[in-house]
Design an enzyme around this catalytic site. Structure first.
Site, short mmCIF file in Angstrom:
data_model
loop_
_atom_site.label_atom_id
_atom_site.label_comp_id
_atom_site.label_asym_id
_atom_site.label_seq_id
_atom_site.Cartn_x
_atom_site.Cartn_y
_atom_site.Cartn_z
N ARG A 45 13.41 2.30 38.35
CA ARG A 45 13.95 3.51 37.72
C ARG A 45 14.59 3.28 36.35
O ARG A 45 14.73 4.19 35.57
CB ARG A 45 15.03 4.07 38.65
CG ARG A 45 14.64 5.38 39.25
CD ARG A 45 15.77 6.04 39.92
NE ARG A 45 16.76 5.11 40.43
CZ ARG A 45 17.29 5.19 41.63
NH1 ARG A 45 16.91 6.11 42.45
NH2 ARG A 45 18.24 4.35 42.02
N LYS A 180 9.72 -6.46 55.63
CA LYS A 180 10.39 -6.14 56.87
C LYS A 180 11.73 -5.47 56.57
O LYS A 180 12.22 -5.65 55.44
CB LYS A 180 10.58 -7.38 57.74
CG LYS A 180 11.15 -8.58 57.06
CD LYS A 180 12.58 -8.82 56.80
CE LYS A 180 13.71 -8.01 57.13
NZ LYS A 180 14.89 -8.25 56.24
N HIS A 210 8.99 -13.13 56.11
CA HIS A 210 8.88 -14.39 55.35
C HIS A 210 9.30 -15.59 56.18
O HIS A 210 8.99 -16.72 55.82
CB HIS A 210 9.64 -14.30 54.02
CG HIS A 210 11.12 -14.47 54.13
ND1 HIS A 210 11.96 -13.46 54.51
CD2 HIS A 210 11.93 -15.55 53.90
CE1 HIS A 210 13.21 -13.90 54.50
NE2 HIS A 210 13.22 -15.17 54.13
N LYS A 214 8.14 -19.99 56.58
CA LYS A 214 9.05 -21.15 56.44
C LYS A 214 8.31 -22.37 57.00
O LYS A 214 7.66 -22.30 58.06
CB LYS A 214 10.32 -20.93 57.27
CG LYS A 214 11.14 -19.75 56.80
CD LYS A 214 12.18 -20.18 55.79
CE LYS A 214 13.06 -19.02 55.42
NZ LYS A 214 13.84 -19.26 54.22
N GLU A 248 24.71 -16.96 58.75
CA GLU A 248 24.90 -16.96 57.30
C GLU A 248 26.38 -16.93 56.96
O GLU A 248 27.14 -16.17 57.54
CB GLU A 248 24.19 -15.76 56.67
CG GLU A 248 22.69 -15.87 56.73
CD GLU A 248 21.98 -14.69 56.10
OE1 GLU A 248 21.70 -14.76 54.90
OE2 GLU A 248 21.73 -13.70 56.80
N ASP A 267 17.83 -5.93 60.46
CA ASP A 267 17.61 -6.74 59.27
C ASP A 267 16.91 -8.06 59.60
O ASP A 267 15.94 -8.44 58.95
CB ASP A 267 18.96 -7.01 58.57
CG ASP A 267 18.79 -7.76 57.25
OD1 ASP A 267 17.79 -7.52 56.55
OD2 ASP A 267 19.66 -8.58 56.92
N HIS A 272 12.69 -11.68 62.02
CA HIS A 272 12.75 -13.14 61.93
C HIS A 272 13.06 -13.80 63.29
O HIS A 272 12.37 -14.72 63.72
CB HIS A 272 13.82 -13.60 60.94
CG HIS A 272 13.69 -13.01 59.56
ND1 HIS A 272 12.50 -12.61 59.02
CD2 HIS A 272 14.63 -12.77 58.60
CE1 HIS A 272 12.70 -12.14 57.79
NE2 HIS A 272 13.99 -12.22 57.52
N LYS A 356 26.38 -12.35 59.55
CA LYS A 356 26.82 -12.64 58.18
C LYS A 356 28.31 -12.95 58.25
O LYS A 356 29.00 -12.52 59.19
CB LYS A 356 26.62 -11.41 57.31
CG LYS A 356 25.19 -10.91 57.27
CD LYS A 356 24.62 -11.02 55.89
CE LYS A 356 23.20 -10.49 55.81
NZ LYS A 356 22.33 -11.34 55.02
C1 BG6 Z 1 16.22 -11.36 54.79
C2 BG6 Z 1 17.40 -10.52 55.15
O1 BG6 Z 1 15.05 -10.89 55.40
O2 BG6 Z 1 16.45 -12.69 55.20
C3 BG6 Z 1 18.67 -11.07 54.57
O3 BG6 Z 1 17.20 -9.18 54.69
C4 BG6 Z 1 18.83 -12.53 54.92
O4 BG6 Z 1 19.81 -10.34 55.02
C5 BG6 Z 1 17.57 -13.28 54.57
O5 BG6 Z 1 19.91 -13.05 54.19
C6 BG6 Z 1 17.60 -14.74 54.99
O6 BG6 Z 1 16.46 -15.37 54.47
P1 BG6 Z 1 16.50 -16.85 53.90
O7 BG6 Z 1 15.09 -17.12 53.48
O8 BG6 Z 1 17.45 -16.83 52.74
O9 BG6 Z 1 16.96 -17.70 55.04
#
Ligand code: BG6
Length: 485
Positions: A45, A180, A210, A214, A248, A267, A272, A356
Site C-alpha cells: 500500500r 500458513k 516453512h 527446516k 520463543e 500461528d 508447524h 512466546k
Molecule cells: C512463524 C510464526 O510461522 O514461525 C512466528 O508466524 C514464529 O510467530 C515463526 O516466530 C518461527 O519460525 P522460525 O523459522 O523463526 O523458527
C-alpha cells in the site's frame, strides 16, 4: 536452466517479507540459484515508486547483515519493481496484470508467474477473488513485443464465461504460494480451497509450512527409514512419550494486529507443531516422491485426537502491546496432548507445547524411550535414553545417552558433500516452488486434518472451558499462577 520467472509478492513491506523472504531471495540470488531472468514485483500500500522500494529493501537487508557486498546488492535490487496497490481494489490487480504483461514483453516470452500471498490470512479470500476476476491466474497476458505493445484485454472465456486474457504465447506456468495458517478455521480453509480449485490445479498450489523445509525435519524420514538403526524401537513398546517444543524468548515484536487475530495455536500449532508430529509418527511411504510422502503425512494427521485438556496462557503485558486489544483473550502459549489409536502408537502421548516470551528459544522434537535402547552408531554401541531432533538454537539430531560422557552425542548432520550449498527454510520454499516440487508443502488433505485437530480446542477455549493462565515474560506458565476468568 529455469525459464524466465516473475514473482509477485502481496504484502511486500510486511514482517514476513522483511524477516524471511527478502533475506532468502537475496541469498538465492547471491548463490546464483535464481533463474537467469528473474523479476520480483513487490505489491504493497505504501505510496512508493521502484526506487523507494529498493531503498527500503536495501535498508532491510543491511540492517540484518551490514556487510553485504555492495555490487551484489545493487544487482539484486535491480530485479525488483514496485506496485503501489490496495488488496481490495480491482484497479490494483489490473496494474499487476499490466506490469506482468510488460515483463513478458521485455523478456520476449511468456514468463513463469509465481504469486506469493505474504499477507495475514484474513486477506486471502479477497486476493483470490481479485486474481480470478482480473484473469491473473491465466499464464499470459497478450503481448506484442516492442512498438505497438497492447496492454491487457480482458474478455469472457468462451467455455467458463469467466474473464480471461487472450492467450498469446502459453509457455510459462502460473503457481501460487500461500502462507500458513491456511485460513482462519476449518470452514474458511475449505472455502479457500474451493476458490483456489476454481483457479488453479493442485499441482499449481503451494501451501507453505516453512518448518517442513527446516533441515532437521527434512532429515527425519532419512533417520527413521534409511538409516534404520532406530526404526525397530519406533513404537509404543519402546517409546514413552514424544514432546514437541516450539519455545520463543521473544514476544510478538510489533506483530500485534496479526498475532492477536490468531494466537499461538493457529500461528504455529495448527501447522508447524502438527507437521513435526506427523513426521515423527507417520508410516513409511512407498517411495520418497511428493505424492507418497504427502499421503502418509495426511494419513497420520487424520488419526490424531486430543488426549487431555488443552492448556493456554498469555504473558503479562501482552494486552498493552501495540495492535493488541486491551481485552484480548488471545493465547501466547499452549500445551496440548494428542494421542494416536494405531497399533504403533496407542498410549503414547504427543505433547505439543509452544509459546512466546518464554525463558529461552528452543525448538525440537524429543523422543523419550521407556527403557534405554541399545543401538550401534558409527560402529559404537550406545545406550540411548532419548533422541532429539533440534531446530533451535542449532539444527542437529542428537542421541541422549543413558549414562556416560558425553551425555549427548550428535547422530549425524546429514551435511552432504563438503562445499555443498545448504539452503535455509525460506530459500528452500522458494526454490522448490520454482522447481515445482511439492514434497515440503502441505496438501489439502493435510490442512483439513490439521484444522480438524485444532477446531475442538478453539471451541472449548471460546467457551472458556480452559482458564487463560497468566505468566511473566521470561518464565514458563504454570497452572498455579494468576488465572484470569
Ligand atoms: C512463524 C510464526 O510461522 O514461525 C512466528 O508466524 C514464529 O510467530 C515463526 O516466530 C518461527 O519460525 P522460525 O523459522 O523463526 O523458527
Amino acid at each position: 536452466m529455469t525459464n524466465p520467472t516473475a514473482v509477485v509478492i502481496f504484502g511486500a513491506t510486511g514482517d514476513l517479507f522483511r524477516k524471511k523472504l527478502a533475506p532468502a531471495l537475496y541469498k538465492l540470488f547471491a548463490k546464483g540459484q535464481t533463474p537467469e531472468v528473474f523479476r520480483v514485483a513487490a505489491f504493497s500500500r505504501r505510496p512508493w515508486g521502484d526506487d523507494q522500494f529498493r531503498q527500503f529493501l536495501s535498508d532491510t537487508l543491511l540492517e540484518k547483515s551490514p556487510n553485504l557486498p555492495s555490487e551484489t546488492l545493487k544487482k539484486f535490487l535491480e530485479h525488483f519493481l514496485y506496485i503501489e496497490g490496495d488488496l481490495g481494489s480491482s484497479d490494483s490487480y489490473q496494474k499487476v496484470a499490466e506490469v506482468l504483461g510488460r515483463l513478458d514483453a521485455e523478456a520476449g516470452v511468456c514468463m513463469n508467474k509465481l504469486f506469493y500471498l505474504a499477507t495475514p490470512p484474513v486477506s486471502y479470500e479477497g486476493i483470490l477473488d481479485h486474481i480470478s476476476t482480473s484473469g491473473l491466474a491465466i499464464p499470459c497476458a497478450p503481448v506484442e513485443v516492442g512498438e505497438g505493445w497492447t496492454p491487457l484485454e480482458v474478455r469472457p472465456d468462451a467455455a467458463s464465461g469467466r474473464p480471461a486474457f487472450y492467450d498469446g504465447r502459453l509457455t510459462g506456468w502460473t503457481r501460487i504460494l500461500i502462507e500458513k495458517p491456511f485460513g482462519s478455521d476449518l470452514k474458511n480453509a475449505e472455502k479457500l480451497d474451493r476458490l483456489l480449485g476454481e483457479l488453479f490445479s493442485e499441482t499449481q498450489i503451494f501451501r507453505i509450512d516453512h518448518y517442513l523445509a527446516k533441515e532437521t525435519l527434512q532429515h527425519i524420514l532419512k533417520f527413521r527409514f534409511s538409516d534404520g538403526a532406530f526404526e525397530p524401537f519406533w513404537n509404543r513398546e519402546h517409546i514413552e512419550k514424544i514432546a514437541i517444543k516450539l519455545f520463543e524468548k521473544e514476544g510478538i515484536n510489533g506483530r500485534g494486529a496479526f498475532y492477536d487475530a490468531l494466537g499461538a495455536l493457529r500461528d504455529v500449532g495448527q501447522n508447524h507443531a502438527l507437521q513435526m508430529a506427523a513426521l515423527v509418527a507417520m508410516e513409511k511411504p512407498e517411495d520418497f516422491s511428493a505424492a507418497a510422502v504427502r499421503a502418509k503425512r495426511a494419513a497420520i494427521l487424520k488419526k490424531f485426537k486430543l488426549a487431555k485438556d488443552a492448556a493456554r496462557a498469555q504473558y503479562q503485558g501482552y494486552k498493552t502491546e501495540p495492535g493488541v486489544s486491551p481485552s484480548s483473550t488471545t493465547e501466547t502459549y499452549f500445551k496440548i496432548e494428542l494421542g494416536l489409536a494405531t497399533p504403533r502408537w496407542r498410549g503414547v502421548g504427543f505433547i505439543l507445547e509452544s509459546g512466546k516470551g518464554l525463558p529461552q528459544s528452543y525448538a525440537a522434537i524429543e523422543v523419550y524411550f521407556k527403557k534405554p535402547i541399545e543401538v550401534t552408531i558409527s560402529g559404537e554401541r550406545v545406550l540411548a535414553a532419548a533422541v532429539k531432533f533440534k531446530i533451535q538454537p542449532k539444527e542437529e539430531i542428537s542421541i541422549m545417552r543413558h549414562s556416560g560422557n558425553p551425555a549427548e552425542i550428535p547422530f549425524s548432520t546429514y551435511g552432504g558433500a563438503v562445499g555443498e550449498t545448504k539452503n535455509e527454510a525460506y530459500e528452500k520454499v522458494l526454490l522448490d516452488a520454482i522447481k515445482g516440487d511439492q514434497t515440503l508443502f502441505t496438501s489439502t488433505d493435510e490442512v483439513v486434518a490439521e484444522w480438524k485437530i485444532v477446531m475442538p480446542i478453539l471451541a472449548a477455549w471460546r467457551k472458556a472451558a480452559a482458564p487463560l493462565l497468566k505468566y511473566a515474560k521470561g518464565t514458563m506458565p504454570e497452572r498455579r499462577i494468576d488465572i484470569e476468568k
